[in-house]
Motif scaffolding. Structure first.
Motif, short mmCIF file in Angstrom:
data_model
loop_
_atom_site.label_atom_id
_atom_site.label_comp_id
_atom_site.label_asym_id
_atom_site.label_seq_id
_atom_site.Cartn_x
_atom_site.Cartn_y
_atom_site.Cartn_z
N THR A 133 41.98 38.53 9.13
CA THR A 133 40.61 38.47 9.66
C THR A 133 39.69 39.41 8.89
O THR A 133 38.56 39.04 8.53
CB THR A 133 40.60 38.83 11.15
N THR A 134 40.15 40.62 8.61
CA THR A 134 39.35 41.57 7.85
C THR A 134 39.09 41.05 6.45
O THR A 134 37.97 41.15 5.93
CB THR A 134 40.05 42.93 7.79
N TYR A 135 40.12 40.48 5.82
CA TYR A 135 39.92 39.96 4.47
C TYR A 135 38.90 38.82 4.48
O TYR A 135 38.05 38.74 3.58
CB TYR A 135 41.24 39.47 3.86
N THR A 165 30.49 37.13 11.44
CA THR A 165 30.53 38.15 10.40
C THR A 165 29.14 38.54 9.95
O THR A 165 28.80 39.73 9.84
CB THR A 165 31.35 37.64 9.20
N ALA A 169 45.19 45.23 5.17
CA ALA A 169 44.43 44.98 6.40
C ALA A 169 44.70 43.55 6.83
O ALA A 169 45.31 42.76 6.09
CB ALA A 169 42.94 45.23 6.18
N SER A 170 44.21 43.18 8.01
CA SER A 170 44.49 41.87 8.57
C SER A 170 43.80 40.76 7.78
O SER A 170 42.84 41.00 7.04
CB SER A 170 44.03 41.81 10.02
N ASP A 221 27.22 40.60 12.53
CA ASP A 221 27.87 41.84 12.96
C ASP A 221 26.92 43.03 12.78
O ASP A 221 26.16 43.09 11.80
CB ASP A 221 29.15 42.06 12.15
N GLN A 230 36.39 38.43 6.52
CA GLN A 230 35.08 39.05 6.65
C GLN A 230 34.62 39.62 5.31
O GLN A 230 33.44 39.51 4.95
CB GLN A 230 35.12 40.16 7.71
N TYR A 231 35.55 40.24 4.60
CA TYR A 231 35.21 40.76 3.27
C TYR A 231 34.75 39.64 2.34
O TYR A 231 33.73 39.76 1.65
CB TYR A 231 36.42 41.48 2.65
N ASN A 266 38.01 47.36 3.25
CA ASN A 266 36.82 47.45 4.09
C ASN A 266 36.02 46.17 3.94
O ASN A 266 35.75 45.73 2.82
CB ASN A 266 35.94 48.64 3.71
N ALA A 267 35.63 45.57 5.06
CA ALA A 267 34.96 44.28 5.03
C ALA A 267 33.46 44.35 5.26
O ALA A 267 32.77 43.34 5.12
CB ALA A 267 35.57 43.36 6.11
#
Length: 213
Positions: free
Chosen positions: A138-140, A63, A135-136, A66, A142-143, A183-184
């Motif tokens: 995974t996205t959370y 993350t 959202a997924s 990225d 990353q956020y 959005n992450a």
């Protein structure tokens, strides 16, 4: 004949941990570039079961490295180092009770936080996410990482810039999106993405009870 793979064992954790840690190894090699280097360590509370510290640390490092992350403009590099090496901050994955001890703010057992050089991620949110995020998981996750590390980098809270637009990563997306979409990442379309400074007066959900995972 193929043997069906066994499903992963769910992560489990108590409401209150013992404040003891497993530490990740260093990231090798260091991210290249001329930007200012900040070093971070990664620790997982020992009471959290079925989540190897190496697995958690790898997700944190993916993350933070990225291309849409905090290092996107080249002015900053972030490198994971081992415990015992000099570091600028530490990222902890903790039980809800230890979250309250390390954050030293409102004892909600629900959110994550940054307190000084501690970036504290609540394992309950890591495992369950939040209702209505859109959202997924995974996205959370990353956020979570980018939001709390963003505080360590000196960024304050931001608000939704307009209905239907992505939420800035420094918006408190755990508590509500206020018309924005999940959005992450700190950068979108190659540029740092922000919203108006400030926070919403969103209620924190009640503390979860019992053995939580």
């Amino acid at each position: 004949m193929r043997t069906a793979s066994r499903p992963a064992t769910p992560v489990s954790y108590p409401a209150d941990g013992g404040n003891r840690w497993r530490f990740a190894t260093a990231e090798v090699p260091a991210p290249p570039g001329p930007g200012r280097l900040l070093r971070y360590r990664v620790a997982v509370e020992r009471d959290i079961q079925n989540l190897p510290v190496s697995e958690f640390a790898a997700e944190v490092t993916r993350t933070l490295n990225d291309a849409r992350g905090w290092t996107a403009d080249g002015r900053l590099r972030l490198r994971r180092v081992a415990w015992g090496q000099p570091a600028d901050f530490t990222i902890y994955l903790v039980t809800p009770g230890t979250r309250d001890e390390l954050c030293q703010d409102r004892r909600d057992g629900y959110t994550s936080c940054r307190n000084g050089d501690r970036v504290v991620l609540n394992v309950a949110r890591w495992v369950k996410g939040v209702p209505g995020y859109g959202a997924s998981l995974t996205t959370y996750r990353q956020y979570m990482i980018n939001h709390e590390v963003g505080h360590r980098l000196g960024h304050g809270h931001e608000r939704c810039p307009g209905r239907g637009r992505p939420a800035p990563v420094m918006q408190q997306q755990t508590l509500g999106l206020h018309g924005c979409t999940a959005n992450a990442m700190p950068s979108l379309d190659g540029e740092r993405y922000t919203g108006p400074p400030g926070a919403y007066d969103d209620p924190v959900p009640p503390r979860e009870r019992g053995r939580l995972g």
